[in-house]
Design a protein around this motif. Structure first.
Motif, PDB file in Angstrom:
ATOM      1  N   GLY A  63       3.416   4.842 -12.015  1.00 35.55           N
ATOM      2  CA  GLY A  63       2.291   5.622 -12.522  1.00 35.55           C
ATOM      3  C   GLY A  63       1.267   5.964 -11.459  1.00 35.55           C
ATOM      4  N   PHE A  64       1.663   5.882 -10.171  1.00 35.29           N
ATOM      5  CA  PHE A  64       0.757   6.219  -9.077  1.00 35.29           C
ATOM      6  C   PHE A  64       0.859   7.714  -8.797  1.00 35.29           C
ATOM      7  N   SER A  65      -0.219   8.435  -9.024  1.00 36.46           N
ATOM      8  CA  SER A  65      -0.207   9.881  -8.822  1.00 36.46           C
ATOM      9  C   SER A  65      -0.949  10.304  -7.567  1.00 36.46           C
ATOM     10  N   GLY A  66      -1.577   9.366  -6.883  1.00 33.73           N
ATOM     11  CA  GLY A  66      -2.330   9.685  -5.683  1.00 33.73           C
ATOM     12  C   GLY A  66      -2.325   8.540  -4.703  1.00 33.73           C
ATOM     13  N   THR A  67      -2.997   8.753  -3.577  1.00 34.91           N
ATOM     14  CA  THR A  67      -3.110   7.722  -2.553  1.00 34.91           C
ATOM     15  C   THR A  67      -4.578   7.542  -2.197  1.00 34.91           C
ATOM     16  N   PRO A  68      -4.968   6.351  -1.751  1.00 29.88           N
ATOM     17  CA  PRO A  68      -4.122   5.161  -1.656  1.00 29.88           C
ATOM     18  C   PRO A  68      -3.918   4.514  -3.022  1.00 29.88           C
ATOM     19  N   ALA A  69      -2.897   3.687  -3.111  1.00 28.84           N
ATOM     20  CA  ALA A  69      -2.652   2.854  -4.285  1.00 28.84           C
ATOM     21  C   ALA A  69      -2.151   1.518  -3.765  1.00 28.84           C
ATOM     22  N   LEU A  70      -2.715   0.432  -4.272  1.00 29.03           N
ATOM     23  CA  LEU A  70      -2.382  -0.892  -3.749  1.00 29.03           C
ATOM     24  C   LEU A  70      -1.992  -1.855  -4.850  1.00 29.03           C
ATOM     25  N   VAL A  71      -1.092  -2.763  -4.482  1.00 33.15           N
ATOM     26  CA  VAL A  71      -0.695  -3.857  -5.358  1.00 33.15           C
ATOM     27  C   VAL A  71      -0.824  -5.145  -4.553  1.00 33.15           C
ATOM     28  N   ILE A  72      -1.577  -6.099  -5.089  1.00 38.75           N
ATOM     29  CA  ILE A  72      -1.725  -7.399  -4.438  1.00 38.75           C
ATOM     30  C   ILE A  72      -1.157  -8.426  -5.398  1.00 38.75           C
ATOM     31  N   MET A  73      -0.118  -9.152  -4.960  1.00 40.65           N
ATOM     32  CA  MET A  73       0.627  -9.970  -5.906  1.00 40.65           C
ATOM     33  C   MET A  73       1.281 -11.166  -5.219  1.00 40.65           C
ATOM     34  N   PRO A  74       1.568 -12.228  -5.976  1.00 46.69           N
ATOM     35  CA  PRO A  74       2.412 -13.301  -5.427  1.00 46.69           C
ATOM     36  C   PRO A  74       3.787 -12.734  -5.084  1.00 46.69           C
ATOM     37  N   SER A  75       4.390 -13.233  -4.030  1.00 41.89           N
ATOM     38  CA  SER A  75       5.696 -12.716  -3.614  1.00 41.89           C
ATOM     39  C   SER A  75       6.797 -13.083  -4.599  1.00 41.89           C
ATOM     40  N   SER A  76       6.517 -14.038  -5.466  1.00 43.91           N
ATOM     41  CA  SER A  76       7.416 -14.361  -6.574  1.00 43.91           C
ATOM     42  C   SER A  76       6.570 -14.873  -7.726  1.00 43.91           C
ATOM     43  N   GLY A  77       7.052 -14.650  -8.932  1.00 48.01           N
ATOM     44  CA  GLY A  77       6.318 -15.109 -10.102  1.00 48.01           C
ATOM     45  C   GLY A  77       5.081 -14.302 -10.416  1.00 48.01           C
ATOM     46  N   GLU A 119       0.834  -1.202   0.000  1.00 45.17           N
ATOM     47  CA  GLU A 119       0.000   0.000   0.000  1.00 45.17           C
ATOM     48  C   GLU A 119       0.869   1.251   0.000  1.00 45.17           C
ATOM     49  N   PHE A 120       0.589   2.169  -0.922  1.00 40.22           N
ATOM     50  CA  PHE A 120       1.152   3.510  -0.915  1.00 40.22           C
ATOM     51  C   PHE A 120       0.104   4.425  -0.270  1.00 40.22           C
ATOM     52  N   PHE A 121       0.495   5.209   0.737  1.00 39.21           N
ATOM     53  CA  PHE A 121      -0.510   5.955   1.488  1.00 39.21           C
ATOM     54  C   PHE A 121       0.088   7.221   2.090  1.00 39.21           C
ATOM     55  N   ASP A 122      -0.824   8.087   2.542  1.00 41.67           N
ATOM     56  CA  ASP A 122      -0.465   9.313   3.260  1.00 41.67           C
ATOM     57  C   ASP A 122      -1.408   9.408   4.461  1.00 41.67           C
ATOM     58  N   TYR A 123      -0.862   9.690   5.630  1.00 39.30           N
ATOM     59  CA  TYR A 123      -1.692   9.764   6.833  1.00 39.30           C
ATOM     60  C   TYR A 123      -2.711  10.904   6.789  1.00 39.30           C
ATOM     61  N   GLN A 124      -2.487  11.879   5.909  1.00 41.36           N
ATOM     62  CA  GLN A 124      -3.439  12.983   5.790  1.00 41.36           C
ATOM     63  C   GLN A 124      -4.478  12.771   4.701  1.00 41.36           C
ATOM     64  N   CYS A 125      -4.374  11.685   3.968  1.00 39.45           N
ATOM     65  CA  CYS A 125      -5.309  11.359   2.885  1.00 39.45           C
ATOM     66  C   CYS A 125      -6.603  10.795   3.468  1.00 39.45           C
TER      67      CYS A 125
END
Length: 265
Positions: free
Chosen positions: A221-235, A105-111
């Motif tokens: 390409g993330f210009s705002g928050t929040p932005a999330l990525v959910i992915m396998p830790s490999s592959g 998660e990309f985030f800002d506490y004020q968002c």
């Protein structure tokens, strides 16, 4: 019958004018004569004036196409930069180091949208002890509200000095204040830091980590928050990851986690 033909022609030409005329202009041989183009323009104009809902429909379609292209670009960027997403030792993380699935998660506490997501994410963390969660401090509101940057730096210092448990406690405490969009205070930050016994005198320099996170967000390409990525830790691939450039809910997060887990071989 004439009205039907005029309507069909107008619909056809509206689509062509909006999505294909640029390509046609590049061809050496004109598709229509000037007289035909003028007449087609009149028919299309008359039809659109009588049926403005067509423009709304076309606009929605173009917007959906643009969003799909943006999503594809972000997914490709995540695949390219997955090592930076997953392996930065200065970035806070919580959960097993050998977890099969990672949520970033990309985030800002004020968002305010990050604040609305925080209790949902807290529930997801508790419900998924086998998942690794990575927290990318991205204080995009720092120029407007200085506490945004102070809170981000303090969070990174707590993680690097006190570890994952202390960081998550601080992280949740920041949102528990209910103070966002300029309401977070230095007193809020200090109280949360004291609660986890941050030693300010020996706190590490985290400026490089913050700058790295900011650069990574731009690359993805993330210009705002929040932005999330959910992915396998490999592959990770486009088929087994989910990129969410905005607010979401716990149900969607859990579905994305299941998708990532299902794509692991």
């Amino acid at each position: 019958m004439l009205a039907v033909k005029r309507t069909a022609l107008a619909m056809l030409m509206t689509s062509a004018l909006l999505s294909g005329m640029a390509n046609a202009a590049e061809k050496a041989t004109p598709v229509f004569t000037p007289e035909q183009e003028a007449r087609i323009g009149e028919i299309a104009k008359d039809y659109l004036l009588a049926h403005p809902e067509v423009l709304v429909e076309v606009s929605q379609k173009l917007q959906a196409q643009q969003q799909e292209k943006q999503q594809q670009a972000m997914t490709a960027a995540v695949i390219q930069h997955q090592a930076a997403l997953l392996n930065d030792k200065g970035t806070p993380s919580y959960g097993p180091a050998d977890a099969k699935v990672t949520v970033v998660e990309f985030f800002d506490y004020q968002c305010i949208y990050c604040a609305r997501l925080a209790p949902e994410l807290e529930k997801v963390i508790k419900a998924n002890p086998g998942i690794r969660f990575v927290f990318k401090e991205l204080p995009i509101f720092a120029s407007r509200w200085p506490a945004s940057l102070t809170a981000a730096k303090t969070g990174l210092q707590i993680y690097q000095q006190k570890g994952s448990e202390a960081y998550l406690q601080y992280h949740n405490a920041m949102y528990a204040t209910g103070h966002n969009e300029g309401k977070l205070t230095d007193a809020d930050i200090t109280a949360a830091a004291k609660a986890v016994k941050l030693d300010v005198k020996t706190a590490p320099d985290v400026q490089g980590t913050l700058e790295g996170i900011g650069a990574l967000a731009q690359q993805l390409g993330f210009s705002g928050t929040p932005a999330l990525v959910i992915m396998p830790s490999s592959g990770a691939s486009a088929d087994n990851m989910t990129v969410i450039p905005g607010f979401t809910d716990g149900e969607t997060l859990n579905a994305a986690i299941q998708k990532a887990a299902g794509g692991i071989r």
